[in-house]
Design an enzyme around this catalytic site. Structure first.
Site, PDB file in Angstrom:
ATOM      1  N   GLU A  37       0.804  -1.229   0.000  1.00  0.00           N
ATOM      2  CA  GLU A  37       0.000   0.000   0.000  1.00  0.00           C
ATOM      3  C   GLU A  37       0.832   1.271   0.000  1.00  0.00           C
ATOM      4  OE1 GLU A  37      -2.584  -2.895   2.387  1.00  0.00           O
ATOM      5  OE2 GLU A  37      -0.456  -2.478   2.131  1.00  0.00           O
TER       6      GLU A  37
ATOM      7  N   ASP B 232      -2.154  -5.276   3.012  1.00  0.00           N
ATOM      8  CA  ASP B 232      -2.438  -5.622   4.413  1.00  0.00           C
ATOM      9  C   ASP B 232      -3.338  -6.854   4.544  1.00  0.00           C
ATOM     10  OD1 ASP B 232      -0.894  -3.564   5.334  1.00  0.00           O
ATOM     11  OD2 ASP B 232      -2.550  -2.176   5.650  1.00  0.00           O
TER      12      ASP B 232
ATOM     13  N   ASP C 278      -6.164  -7.836   5.747  1.00  0.00           N
ATOM     14  CA  ASP C 278      -7.556  -7.699   6.175  1.00  0.00           C
ATOM     15  C   ASP C 278      -8.418  -7.455   4.940  1.00  0.00           C
ATOM     16  OD1 ASP C 278      -6.886  -5.128   5.480  1.00  0.00           O
ATOM     17  OD2 ASP C 278      -7.212  -4.253   7.460  1.00  0.00           O
TER      18      ASP C 278
ATOM     19  N   GLU D 115      -9.740  -4.734   3.712  1.00  0.00           N
ATOM     20  CA  GLU D 115      -9.300  -3.599   2.896  1.00  0.00           C
ATOM     21  C   GLU D 115      -8.080  -3.977   2.062  1.00  0.00           C
ATOM     22  OE1 GLU D 115     -10.631  -0.446   2.383  1.00  0.00           O
ATOM     23  OE2 GLU D 115     -12.348  -1.359   3.401  1.00  0.00           O
TER      24      GLU D 115
ATOM     25  N   TYR E  39       0.580  -5.997  12.785  1.00  0.00           N
ATOM     26  CA  TYR E  39      -0.510  -5.264  12.145  1.00  0.00           C
ATOM     27  C   TYR E  39      -1.494  -4.749  13.186  1.00  0.00           C
ATOM     28  CZ  TYR E  39      -3.921  -4.039   8.592  1.00  0.00           C
ATOM     29  OH  TYR E  39      -4.773  -3.350   7.772  1.00  0.00           O
TER      30      TYR E  39
ATOM     31  N   ARG F 282      -4.695  -3.368  12.842  1.00  0.00           N
ATOM     32  CA  ARG F 282      -6.152  -3.452  12.709  1.00  0.00           C
ATOM     33  C   ARG F 282      -6.570  -4.898  12.935  1.00  0.00           C
ATOM     34  NH1 ARG F 282      -4.696   0.261   8.645  1.00  0.00           N
ATOM     35  NH2 ARG F 282      -5.458   2.369   9.142  1.00  0.00           N
TER      36      ARG F 282
ATOM     37  N   HIS G 264      -6.080 -12.436  12.733  1.00  0.00           N
ATOM     38  CA  HIS G 264      -4.736 -11.917  12.963  1.00  0.00           C
ATOM     39  C   HIS G 264      -4.287 -12.263  14.364  1.00  0.00           C
ATOM     40  CE1 HIS G 264      -6.285  -8.476  10.222  1.00  0.00           C
ATOM     41  NE2 HIS G 264      -5.905  -9.508   9.515  1.00  0.00           N
TER      42      HIS G 264
END
Length: 794
Positions: free
Chosen positions: A8, A81, A83, A85, A302, A304, A349
């Site tokens: 990202e 990432d 997740d 998103e 990570y 989130r 996670h």
């Protein structure tokens, strides 16, 4: 075989590049390369909810770079990432590359890792997979739901409630929480009650409270007035007292689970006053890597996540650290496992933890920016302490009675006999009113004690506390509303829309927020119900797990929303106002002493007061208009754009304002002052030891650091946290990843702006000058500036 790796952000790309060899090229997508245009027709329900995506300016540039790089590579690795998103960004990149026929049969694989370390990245590359279609479907469903809700309800608000901004699937429910709390506070009736305190002495002072009188256990409200309290005190005058009973028990206090997103946001808010968005901005930097001694080092996993799980490797490394740095009784026999408490937890996670516990906060304190260090210190301590022994606490209770057996007074105390995990970490709370640990004297049952004083003390019950950022996030999590990645944005949107304001760390619901909530509650009740929103989150989880079809859920949602909107089309403004007058009666028309009907017009005496929806906002007016012109603001909480509100109101400060010190700056330890000058109020920080400024042969005293206070801010609400934030400008975000030139943000006459290469670019209203990141700034700078069209000559 050359591989192209997509991540990202440039910061993440820079860190990963240090771990991969010459056969890998790592480039950043700068987040999402495309999005739904903010206009009607981006989601098409009649075409099976087809979505019309649009490349943003930065996305076009980055996609061109990806296509160019891909030509000389043999494989594409999507390392965004781990997740929904991240999965969505990978999907968008793949879709666009396929649309442009740029893949040419080259393999595309998805690699996921929870920490940016060489071993974790290599393990991910060795175990690639395809893009998860179920996660992508859950993302698409969420985007479509939010779009349809916003672009369907918001126009209804604009038509029926002039001055309203928007409605949203999650933001409206969060707003309802804050609005309902205001209603609870307004409806609250304070009750008087009294405590009877006893001060005794036996070897040392013993402070107690009356808990029993005439053989009756006392509840909090049992002593209701001064007369009752005085009667009790009088009856005990001259009495002799002795120890009735002593009870001692040993308890254990267990360590807390390592942080998940919401608990990190809560604790950082309570301990440091960080907003949720600031916490996430700092955590992102710690995850992607920061410069330490010339090397880019990722410090945490990570950020989130709603899982409290720790990997076996992490458990081993943390336990080894505890074993090597603490006495053996600080390490339990077995590793601790934690079960997540959050409703609908779905991210697979780990918890947020340090990548390497051997990188202690102390070892990097002088090398890292203060706020980054403070957040890392918090994460590190919470994770390491989660694998330490429980604390042992001795709790003692002493009951003291008078010899006539009329009364019993109680003293309680606790002593930590073994601190265990508390040697490293202890959690904060929003309203810390815990009795401090105190040691009571060693006494014996039946022992006489000296009575020094018996004192009555008046109290009143308190209304429910307004939400802080921490308690609001906690409540959203408990109700299953939103997800780890959305809490910060929910809060930001409510503030940006002027639905709520944060004053002294508490959320106050603005008039606009109360009215919008009441409207939705009356005419779209289903969509602001807590259970409905939580059920939608569960359905999205089911889609991610492959147990539901996303288009079926959207179809059901859309049909019911359409029915609801159709039913409100015929609503007249008068019907809306009547409903709001009734729903918000205690708020809009508070009781007035000596007036039987609070809605009776005080001016003409026979008109009825009512809510009025004006071009410039809402107000209260008389039904006899235009014969009677009586109007007033909605409430005492109104902070709209008035003459007072534009001059640091509502403040009790006078023209003869005296400068006052509001605290010490946490980084410089210099005093920070609130002052008033000819152009308004400002913050000042003076360094008396700052070297003088030399211009030619002249030496002049160094100027103090100053920052103006925005005129919309009430001076009474200015505290140290706000002052530090104001003094932080201008902020240097870092160097542009392509040119290496510095990028800074600041506030000017025309609002917040980005400065880069001697040019100035306005910062969009959706971003804060205090929290905007380097990636966001680079994205804004990449967009072409709008050219101002010249007006034709007359």
């Amino acid at each position: 075989m050359t591989k192209l790796v997509i991540v990202e952000s440039p910061a993440k790309a820079k860190t990963i590049n240090t771990y991969l060899g010459k056969d890998y090229h790592v480039i950043a997508s700068y987040g999402h390369i495309r999005d739904l245009p903010t206009k009607q027709g981006s989601v098409l329900p009649e075409q099976h909810f087809e979505m019309v995506w649009e490349l943003n300016d930065r996305g076009k540039k980055q996609l061109k770079e990806i296509v160019s790089q891909l030509k000389s590579c043999d494989e594409l690795l999507l390392a965004t990432d781990p997740d929904r998103e991240g999965e969505a960004i990978s999907w968008h990149v793949t879709e666009e590359l396929q649309r442009q026929k740029a893949l040419k049969g080259k393999p595309v694989r998805r690699v996921v890792f929870n920490e940016i370390t060489k071993s974790a990245i290599q393990k991910a590359i060795d175990n690639p997979r395809d893009v998860d279609k179920n996660l992508v479907s859950a993302y698409l469903a969420r985007r479509a739901l939010d779009y349809l809700m916003g672009f369907t309800l918001s126009p209804v608000l604009w038509r029926k409630l002039p001055g309203s901004r928007s409605a949203g699937r999650v933001q409206s429910v969060a707003l309802r929480l804050i609005s309902d709390r205001e209603g609870e506070i307004e409806a609250f009736k304070a009750q008087e009650y009294w405590k009877i305190l006893g001060s005794f002495f036996a070897k040392k002072d013993i402070e107690t409270q009356l808990i029993e009188y005439k053989s009756k256990k006392l509840d909090r409200l049992d002593i209701a007035n001064e007369a009752q309290a005085t009667s009790i005190v009088t009856s005990l005058n001259g009495a002799e007292f002795r120890v009735q009973s002593i009870q001692t028990k040993q308890t254990k206090r267990n360590p807390f689970a390592p942080f998940i997103t919401s608990t990190l946001q809560q604790d950082a808010s309570r301990k440091f006053g960080f907003s949720a968005s600031k916490t996430m901005q700092l955590a992102q930097q710690l995850y992607e890597g920061i410069d330490i001694d010339g090397k880019t080092v990722a410090l945490i996993t990570y950020m989130r996540t709603d899982s409290t799980n720790l990997s076996n490797d992490a458990l081993t490394s943390i336990r080894d650290y505890v074993k090597d740095n603490f006495d053996k009784n600080y390490l339990p026999d077995q590793a601790r496992q934690y079960k997540t408490k959050s409703k609908n937890a779905q991210e697979a996670h780990e918890a947020i933890r340090p990548v390497d516990p051997k990188i202690s906060p102390k070892s990097i304190e002088a090398k890292v920016q203060r706020d980054l260090w403070r957040l890392y210190d918090l994460i590190w301590k919470r994770a390491v302490s989660s694998q330490m022994s429980s604390a042992d606490i001795d709790q003692t209770r002493i009951d003291i009675e008078d010899t006539n057996k009329l009364s019993v007074f109680r003293a309680t105390g606790s002593v930590i006999t073994f601190d265990g995990f508390m040697a490293l970490y202890n959690e904060s709370s929003d309203d810390e009113d815990e009795e401090k640990s105190k040691l009571l004297p060693a006494l014996q049952e039946g022992q006489a004690v000296e009575c020094k004083a018996i004192t009555p003390e008046q109290h009143f019950t308190l209304p429910p506390a307004r939400y802080t950022e921490a308690s609001l996030i906690k409540k959203l999590e408990e109700l299953g509303i939103g997800r780890p990645s959305t809490y910060a944005n929910i809060i930001k949107v409510l503030q940006d829309r002027s639905y709520v304001r944060l004053d002294k760390k508490r959320f106050f619901c603005e008039d606009r927020g109360r009215i919008v909530t009441a409207f939705l509650h009356n005419f779209f009740e289903r969509y602001v119900e807590y259970d409905f929103t939580a059920q939608m989150e569960t359905q999205l989880d089911d889609i991610a797990d492959g147990n539901q079809k996303w288009d079926i859920i959207l179809k059901t949602f859309w049909e019911k929303l359409q029915e609801n909107v159709t039913a409100t089309n015929a609503l007249r403004i008068t019907e809306v106002i009547d409903a709001l007058n009734l729903d918000l009666a205690t708020y809009l028309f508070p009781a007035v002493d000596g007036q039987a009907d609070p809605r009776k017009c005080p001016e003409c005496k026979d008109g009825i007061l009512s809510l009025k929806l004006g071009k410039f906002g809402s107000f209260i007016g008389c039904s006899n208009y235009p014969t009677c012109n009586h109007t007033r603001k909605l409430s005492s909480n109104d902070t709209g754009s008035t003459e007072e509100g534009s001059d640091n109101a509502p403040s009790k400060l006078t023209e003869s304002f005296e400068p006052k010190e509001i605290g010490q700056h946490p980084e410089t330890h210099l005093p920070v002052f609130l002052k008033k000058g000819p152009y308004g109020f400002y913050i000042e920080m003076v360094d008396p030891e700052a070297p003088p400024i030399v211009v030619g042969k002249k030496k002049t005293k160094a100027k103090p650091k100053r920052a103006s206070i925005p005129k919309t801010v009430a001076i009474d609400s200015v505290d140290l946290n706000m002052a530090v934030e104001l003094l932080s400008l201008p902020r240097e975000l870092g160097n542009h990843p392509e040119t290496g030139w510095p990028i800074t943000v600041n506030k000017g006459r025309f609002g917040p702006y980005i400065q880069y290469n001697d040019a100035f670019t306005s910062l969009p209203d959706s971003l804060s000058v205090y929290t905007v990141t380097l990636n966001e700034a680079v994205d804004i700078l990449a967009k072409p500036k709008e050219k101002k069209t010249k007006k034709p000559a007359k």
